[in-house]
Motif scaffolding. Structure first.
Motif, PDB file in Angstrom:
ATOM      1  N   LEU A  37      -1.284   1.742   3.490  1.00 22.38           N
ATOM      2  CA  LEU A  37      -2.543   1.962   2.775  1.00 22.38           C
ATOM      3  C   LEU A  37      -2.318   2.688   1.451  1.00 22.38           C
ATOM      4  CD1 LEU A  37      -4.930   2.913   5.719  1.00 22.38           C
ATOM      5  CD2 LEU A  37      -4.920   0.793   4.395  1.00 22.38           C
ATOM      6  N   ALA A  38      -1.367   3.608   1.423  1.00 25.35           N
ATOM      7  CA  ALA A  38      -1.063   4.312   0.166  1.00 25.35           C
ATOM      8  C   ALA A  38      -0.524   3.333  -0.876  1.00 25.35           C
ATOM      9  CB  ALA A  38      -0.063   5.439   0.415  1.00 25.35           C
ATOM     10  N   LYS A  39       0.296   2.385  -0.451  1.00 25.53           N
ATOM     11  CA  LYS A  39       0.821   1.383  -1.391  1.00 25.53           C
ATOM     12  C   LYS A  39      -0.301   0.483  -1.889  1.00 25.53           C
ATOM     13  CE  LYS A  39       5.221   2.355  -1.200  1.00 25.53           C
ATOM     14  NZ  LYS A  39       5.887   2.966  -2.323  1.00 25.53           N
ATOM     15  N   ILE A  40      -1.190   0.080  -1.012  1.00 24.34           N
ATOM     16  CA  ILE A  40      -2.302  -0.789  -1.402  1.00 24.34           C
ATOM     17  C   ILE A  40      -3.223  -0.091  -2.405  1.00 24.34           C
ATOM     18  CG2 ILE A  40      -4.441  -1.856  -0.570  1.00 24.34           C
ATOM     19  CD1 ILE A  40      -2.951  -2.673   1.933  1.00 24.34           C
ATOM     20  N   PHE A  41      -3.562   1.165  -2.115  1.00 21.39           N
ATOM     21  CA  PHE A  41      -4.513   1.892  -2.964  1.00 21.39           C
ATOM     22  C   PHE A  41      -3.841   2.719  -4.060  1.00 21.39           C
ATOM     23  CE2 PHE A  41      -6.973   1.331   0.998  1.00 21.39           C
ATOM     24  CZ  PHE A  41      -8.023   0.608   0.467  1.00 21.39           C
ATOM     25  N   LYS A  42      -2.522   2.564  -4.198  1.00 16.10           N
ATOM     26  CA  LYS A  42      -1.740   3.244  -5.236  1.00 16.10           C
ATOM     27  C   LYS A  42      -1.811   4.759  -5.123  1.00 16.10           C
ATOM     28  CE  LYS A  42      -1.891  -0.593  -8.511  1.00 16.10           C
ATOM     29  NZ  LYS A  42      -1.518  -1.492  -7.509  1.00 16.10           N
ATOM     30  N   GLY A  43      -1.708   5.244  -3.876  1.00  8.26           N
ATOM     31  CA  GLY A  43      -1.653   6.680  -3.624  1.00  8.26           C
ATOM     32  C   GLY A  43      -0.217   7.119  -3.399  1.00  8.26           C
ATOM     33  N   ASN A  44       0.001   8.394  -3.255  1.00  7.40           N
ATOM     34  CA  ASN A  44       1.327   8.957  -3.039  1.00  7.40           C
ATOM     35  C   ASN A  44       1.751   8.729  -1.584  1.00  7.40           C
ATOM     36  OD1 ASN A  44       3.226  11.180  -2.211  1.00  7.40           O
ATOM     37  ND2 ASN A  44       3.177  11.499  -4.422  1.00  7.40           N
TER      38      ASN A  44
END
Length: 151
Positions: free
Chosen positions: A55-62
């Motif tokens: 989910l972090a990769k999808i939403f461009k989070g850390n």
């Protein structure tokens, strides 16, 4: 013993400093923590970390903070967290059905009972994950913004 304790404190401080200095804007770091907390609210043992990083990769989070956020679910919090998630799911899906007596249960009733329990746990996990993820992410975002303005 005192030396071991001081060494442990020093390692914890270094770890927190390392986390604090993660790459990304305050919103990317907060988003990473938020999706990690969201993922940690689910009873998918072993998959929570993968779900958080995904989910972090999808939403461009850390991604690192997403992993840390999944630690909301740990051996000390499993029972209260999943009980609360189940109760919330039962409240949302209307708690009008009683759990059957397992001493006189048929195979068909067992499957229905499994669906009854798991659906309430998953719905509760989604709602609790959204709420706690938003609170955790927004808290980190405002903290990072406030501290970056002071520097």
């Amino acid at each position: 013993m005192k030396k071991i304790f001081l060494n442990l404190i020093q390692r914890i401080r270094k770890f927190i400093a390392w986390l604090w200095n993660q790459e990304g804007s305050p919103s990317q770091r907060a988003l990473g923590l938020a999706v990690g907390i969201f993922s940690g609210c689910f009873p998918f043992f072993g998959l929570q970390t993968l779900m958080g990083v995904f989910l972090a990769k999808i939403f461009k989070g850390n991604s690192i903070l997403a992993v840390v956020g999944t630690w909301i679910s740990n051996p000390f919090t499993y029972v209260p967290l999943y009980y609360l998630n189940y109760r919330l799911g039962s409240l949302i899906l209307n708690n009008d059905k009683n759990i059957v007596d397992f001493s006189h249960i048929t195979t068909n009733e067992l499957w229905l009972q499994g669906w009854y329990l798991s659906s309430r746990l998953i719905i509760g996990s989604i709602c609790m994950g959204l709420l706690s993820g938003m609170v955790g992410g927004l808290s980190l975002y405002f903290l990072l913004k406030k501290l970056s303005n002071k520097i």
